[in-house]
Scaffold this motif. Sequence first.
Motif, mmCIF file in Angstrom:
data_model
loop_
_atom_site.group_PDB
_atom_site.id
_atom_site.type_symbol
_atom_site.label_atom_id
_atom_site.label_comp_id
_atom_site.label_asym_id
_atom_site.label_seq_id
_atom_site.Cartn_x
_atom_site.Cartn_y
_atom_site.Cartn_z
ATOM 1 N N PHE A 1 -75.254 -53.759 22.466
ATOM 2 C CA PHE A 1 -75.288 -52.699 23.463
ATOM 3 C C PHE A 1 -74.137 -52.889 24.448
ATOM 4 N N GLY A 2 -73.712 -51.815 25.053
ATOM 5 C CA GLY A 2 -72.687 -51.881 26.083
ATOM 6 C C GLY A 2 -73.261 -51.527 27.439
ATOM 7 N N ALA A 3 -72.773 -52.219 28.475
ATOM 8 C CA ALA A 3 -73.216 -51.883 29.829
ATOM 9 C C ALA A 3 -72.761 -50.486 30.211
ATOM 10 N N ASN A 4 -71.722 -50.008 29.569
ATOM 11 C CA ASN A 4 -71.195 -48.670 29.821
ATOM 12 C C ASN A 4 -70.281 -48.341 28.660
ATOM 13 N N LYS B 1 -72.321 -49.207 12.158
ATOM 14 C CA LYS B 1 -72.231 -48.247 13.257
ATOM 15 C C LYS B 1 -73.174 -47.101 12.908
ATOM 16 N N PRO B 2 -74.355 -47.055 13.517
ATOM 17 C CA PRO B 2 -75.311 -46.002 13.128
ATOM 18 C C PRO B 2 -74.775 -44.591 13.348
ATOM 19 N N VAL B 3 -74.154 -44.351 14.504
ATOM 20 C CA VAL B 3 -73.659 -43.012 14.825
ATOM 21 C C VAL B 3 -72.258 -43.150 15.398
ATOM 22 N N SER B 4 -71.314 -42.403 14.824
ATOM 23 C CA SER B 4 -69.944 -42.415 15.303
ATOM 24 C C SER B 4 -69.520 -40.996 15.666
ATOM 25 N N GLU C 1 -73.638 -51.937 16.070
ATOM 26 C CA GLU C 1 -73.033 -51.516 17.328
ATOM 27 C C GLU C 1 -73.526 -50.133 17.747
ATOM 28 N N THR C 2 -74.050 -50.054 18.947
ATOM 29 C CA THR C 2 -74.532 -48.785 19.477
ATOM 30 C C THR C 2 -73.359 -47.977 20.025
ATOM 31 N N ALA C 3 -73.659 -46.804 20.567
ATOM 32 C CA ALA C 3 -72.614 -45.916 21.099
ATOM 33 C C ALA C 3 -72.765 -45.795 22.610
ATOM 34 N N GLY C 4 -71.652 -45.926 23.324
ATOM 35 C CA GLY C 4 -71.707 -45.748 24.768
ATOM 36 C C GLY C 4 -72.496 -46.851 25.454
ATOM 37 N N GLY C 5 -73.212 -46.469 26.514
ATOM 38 C CA GLY C 5 -73.987 -47.446 27.271
ATOM 39 C C GLY C 5 -75.415 -47.548 26.808
ATOM 40 N N VAL C 6 -76.154 -48.483 27.400
ATOM 41 C CA VAL C 6 -77.552 -48.726 27.044
ATOM 42 C C VAL C 6 -78.370 -47.455 27.122
ATOM 43 N N GLN C 7 -78.122 -46.659 28.157
ATOM 44 C CA GLN C 7 -78.926 -45.461 28.374
ATOM 45 C C GLN C 7 -78.232 -44.190 27.900
ATOM 46 N N SER C 8 -77.209 -44.331 27.069
ATOM 47 C CA SER C 8 -76.585 -43.132 26.504
ATOM 48 C C SER C 8 -77.557 -42.435 25.569
ATOM 49 N N PRO C 9 -77.525 -41.098 25.532
ATOM 50 C CA PRO C 9 -78.442 -40.373 24.646
ATOM 51 C C PRO C 9 -78.014 -40.466 23.193
ATOM 52 N N ALA D 1 -80.768 -58.531 21.019
ATOM 53 C CA ALA D 1 -79.644 -57.778 21.565
ATOM 54 C C ALA D 1 -78.548 -58.689 22.097
ATOM 55 N N ILE D 2 -77.326 -58.188 21.968
ATOM 56 C CA ILE D 2 -76.164 -58.718 22.665
ATOM 57 C C ILE D 2 -75.712 -57.626 23.624
#
Length: 805
Positions: A14-17, A44-47, A126-134, A152-153
């Motif tokens: 996850f990314g902080a932002n 990468k689930p969603v790009s 790897e997720t996209a954007g920040g932790v709370q990104s939709p 999580a990392i």
Amino acid sequence: MSLLFKHLRVHQVFGANTDVGKTILTTALVRASAAQRDKVFYLKPVSTGPPQDADDAHVTSHMAKWKDRVQTHCLFRFQEPVSPHLAVKRAGASHSIPDDDTLANTIAAYVRRAASQCGPAHMYIETAGGVQSPTLSGVLQADLYRRLFLPAILVGDSKLGGISTTISAYESLLLRGYDVDAILLFEDDYYRNFEYLHDYFKERNVDVFTTQPPPPKLAAAAENFAATEKYYADITSSDHHRGVTAALEHLDTIHNQRISYLGSMATRARDTIWWPFVQHGHVKTDHDVNVIHSAYSDFFSVYNPSHRANHAANNDSSTANPSPSLLNPQYDGSASWWTQALGHAHPSLTLAAARVSGRYGHVMFPQATHAPALQLAETLVHDGPGRGWASKAFFSDDGSTGMEVAIKMALRFYTKAIEPGLPVEAWKQLGILGLKGSYHGDTIGTMDACEEGVYTCEWHNAKGYWFEPPTVSVQDGQATIALPSSFSVNTLLSPANYGFDSLGSIYDVESRLETPLAKVYRDHLTSKLKALHDAGGPRLAALVLEPLVMGAGGMIFVDPLFQRVMVEVVKAGAPGISKGLPVIFDEVFVGLYRLGMESTAPLLGVKPDISVHAKILTGGLLPLAITLASQPIFEAFLGDSKASALLHGHSYTAHPIGCEVANETLSIIRNTVSSDSWIEARKKWQADADRVSSVFSLWDPSFVKALSRLPQVKEVMTLGTVLALKISDGDSGYVSMSAQATFQSLKQLNDDPNAQSVAPGGAPYNVHYRTLGDIAYFMTSLNTSPGVIRSMEERIWSALEDNTP
């Protein structure tokens, strides 16, 4: 649900932002892993954005040296370089958009497939954007990926304001229960966020790893690639004790510790824990202990018993077919002792608890108030189950103590308003009128309010009289009322079983009040009470009922007409019964829509003087109970002396966290009971939502009828979320093992390759269930999806087929 493999370490990044270097640091981790492992997976689930700029393309381009070891993959790709939820909208009909379950299940399937094809390996998702990104649907990433619950990392933010965003992102993950195994970020020499964050997280036992930032991007593509390649080579070969290679070693250590801890839990639990309602003589091995790693929705994630004994054997790194996940989903078949209303780990309830914990903690309550308690009391009294009769709400901690309070209220009312001249020495001999099979909790007062039975203890002193009730069930496809042998049935009503055209007609109490059976009930009650009085029986001071269903007594569905007549007889007065006797409804189990209705009082057509609510009240998150009382009950405690007050309470009375969670639960329930799945269930049962007597179940009516026709099923019954089956067996009662034995196959995973799993993550699941002797029962949450219920119906049916005589 959670996936955990001995040979495959999986972490979700996850990314902080956005733009914090998540892909760069993940690429570095992949390279460092490739130097140590034969196989590394990057997903990468969603790009979003052009394929040539995609994160998976970047990872692939810098893995030339290890191209045979590193596998990169992207599941869903969109051209617009925007947030996934917006990319979906702009893609329009040109894309087939997966729903949340499909996305999570596709990720889980990829992980399981990789695990089946490799030896010791690492995987980074790897997720996209920040932790709370939709995500694609608009649901926040932290919530959608919670159903996978991977370690999580968190990639921290090294820029201005990054301390705040990093800590906020960490807390967002923490509130959802994630294990944050490490935090990675760049060493920015100007802002030096890493220094503060290292000290901050050290106090929280979270390791922070840092490395130098990447070089500035060069205009020439070839030069930029070469500079970036050199950068990766430098940071992954460095022996810096806080760098990428140190992070890799740390992640492997945490992974092994996690497996070791889970493997030790069963033995340690057997050594130290005394379980409730468990005969420890039957807990002979670690396999008998259900080790719960986490929970989500209607499922536990449990440590798979089949792997406890063979981890060492599977430690061979050359194995061609490694073990499956050490964790598997397990359906929570009892709704965690009837508490679950909205599924485990509901984020809204967690945030409600955190919100009020941060505002109040706990505060002293006598002669005080706070907003969560006031809102809850007003809701329950004016707009909830107390509507139209209750005036006060008394707070306690669980259903048993809530019933203790109710009994105290009722007995005081009796001595003050019903029989004020009763000598004080007679007060302690007052008895309770109720039904055989009742259970109101395990505290001494509630045990005294029930007849002696399997739940009572050595110093129990039953005080009262208990009628054997007529019961409702579906037998051989027909809704049926069965009268107990204690009834003297006249020739007009013989035999003792009465068939009805539907369950709805049984629960239409008003239309049955003038039937011959109603007269039999009245005559039976009055004659028995007269005989009890003439024999010098106990002085009865309150009627205590579990309306409609007596849960712990064996899921006994009582004929509602009998309970209605019982209240009327008691209120009118009978031999040995004073007119106006107080009535207590124990709705701890049945209330707040467990049976499809907010309260049982409208269906029965009578109002209690006192009612008790718990379990569903807080959505299964934490304990809280409310005892509702009418104004006359309250006034029995008014006076000038403190001794006449209700001197009952505990240190955590009306704790704000429980009250706020209850408020949030009730708000969500209001929407849930008008949802499409509830509307559809009512249609199947031909139930009219506008009629209080119109009952239904979330379980399919055709399934219920089919069950009732099986030779191994004596009877079946359902209301709302509850399904109960009585097994046809020579042994009966609570000590019977027939139901437990019949459904033993539910403990096995449904590993049929053609079966489509409904568990989060799409994994095969088994079922955790509890029985009451010859009674097996299964329960859903209020928001369990129809797909999960249909799947459970198939599992139950298969288990019964396996036990066909």
